[in-house]
Design a protein around this motif. Sequence first.
Motif, PDB file in Angstrom:
ATOM      1  N   GLN A 168      11.933   0.273  -3.402  1.00 18.87           N
ATOM      2  CA  GLN A 168      13.028   0.761  -2.550  1.00 18.87           C
ATOM      3  C   GLN A 168      13.706  -0.402  -1.823  1.00 18.87           C
ATOM      4  O   GLN A 168      14.925  -0.446  -1.719  1.00 18.87           O
ATOM      5  N   LEU A 169      12.916  -1.323  -1.312  1.00 21.69           N
ATOM      6  CA  LEU A 169      13.469  -2.476  -0.603  1.00 21.69           C
ATOM      7  C   LEU A 169      14.301  -3.340  -1.539  1.00 21.69           C
ATOM      8  O   LEU A 169      15.403  -3.768  -1.185  1.00 21.69           O
ATOM      9  N   LYS A 170      13.793  -3.613  -2.730  1.00 19.63           N
ATOM     10  CA  LYS A 170      14.528  -4.421  -3.705  1.00 19.63           C
ATOM     11  C   LYS A 170      15.842  -3.736  -4.086  1.00 19.63           C
ATOM     12  O   LYS A 170      16.849  -4.412  -4.306  1.00 19.63           O
ATOM     13  N   ALA A 171      15.860  -2.429  -4.150  1.00 16.82           N
ATOM     14  CA  ALA A 171      17.075  -1.691  -4.492  1.00 16.82           C
ATOM     15  C   ALA A 171      18.149  -1.872  -3.417  1.00 16.82           C
ATOM     16  O   ALA A 171      19.340  -1.766  -3.704  1.00 16.82           O
ATOM     17  N   ARG A 172      17.755  -2.181  -2.192  1.00 17.98           N
ATOM     18  CA  ARG A 172      18.701  -2.367  -1.089  1.00 17.98           C
ATOM     19  C   ARG A 172      18.942  -3.847  -0.781  1.00 17.98           C
ATOM     20  O   ARG A 172      19.504  -4.194   0.251  1.00 17.98           O
ATOM     21  N   GLU A 173      18.566  -4.717  -1.680  1.00 21.28           N
ATOM     22  CA  GLU A 173      18.706  -6.161  -1.461  1.00 21.28           C
ATOM     23  C   GLU A 173      20.152  -6.567  -1.167  1.00 21.28           C
ATOM     24  O   GLU A 173      20.425  -7.357  -0.263  1.00 21.28           O
ATOM     25  N   ALA A 174      21.096  -6.020  -1.898  1.00 18.05           N
ATOM     26  CA  ALA A 174      22.512  -6.362  -1.680  1.00 18.05           C
ATOM     27  C   ALA A 174      22.963  -5.954  -0.281  1.00 18.05           C
ATOM     28  O   ALA A 174      23.727  -6.673   0.373  1.00 18.05           O
ATOM     29  N   ARG A 215       0.820  -1.227   0.000  1.00 19.70           N
ATOM     30  CA  ARG A 215       0.000   0.000   0.000  1.00 19.70           C
ATOM     31  C   ARG A 215       0.843   1.262   0.000  1.00 19.70           C
ATOM     32  O   ARG A 215       0.422   2.291  -0.503  1.00 19.70           O
ATOM     33  N   ASP A 216       2.052   1.190   0.609  1.00 21.69           N
ATOM     34  CA  ASP A 216       2.910   2.374   0.702  1.00 21.69           C
ATOM     35  C   ASP A 216       3.903   2.488  -0.451  1.00 21.69           C
ATOM     36  O   ASP A 216       4.686   3.431  -0.510  1.00 21.69           O
ATOM     37  N   GLY A 217       3.896   1.515  -1.357  1.00 21.71           N
ATOM     38  CA  GLY A 217       4.792   1.556  -2.510  1.00 21.71           C
ATOM     39  C   GLY A 217       6.265   1.455  -2.136  1.00 21.71           C
ATOM     40  O   GLY A 217       7.103   2.119  -2.742  1.00 21.71           O
ATOM     41  N   ARG A 218       6.607   0.608  -1.175  1.00 20.94           N
ATOM     42  CA  ARG A 218       7.988   0.500  -0.691  1.00 20.94           C
ATOM     43  C   ARG A 218       8.779  -0.638  -1.329  1.00 20.94           C
ATOM     44  O   ARG A 218       9.991  -0.708  -1.163  1.00 20.94           O
TER      45      ARG A 218
END
Length: 83
Positions: free
Chosen positions: A35-41, A29-32
Amino acid sequence: MQIVRLQDAEQAPSVMAHALEQGRLLVDRDGRWAQLKAREATWRRRAAKASEMPLARAMPDLEPWPDQPVAPSGRRASQRSTT
């Protein structure tokens, strides 16, 4: 399938890393998610670092093995003085 809340996964780097790698998004719902996938590493590195914690740091009150050297004071070399 296992449902994991974001706030719970953020407390355990290995869970978060696994969720980002293998997880399937159900509700965002918050569209996060992007962003989370971008910080996977970053989460993978945190998980690796957490799993590499030395045993002595994780469990500092363990007694040494009997074959460890004994200091002249009669204490094992790794024992701390309480005086």
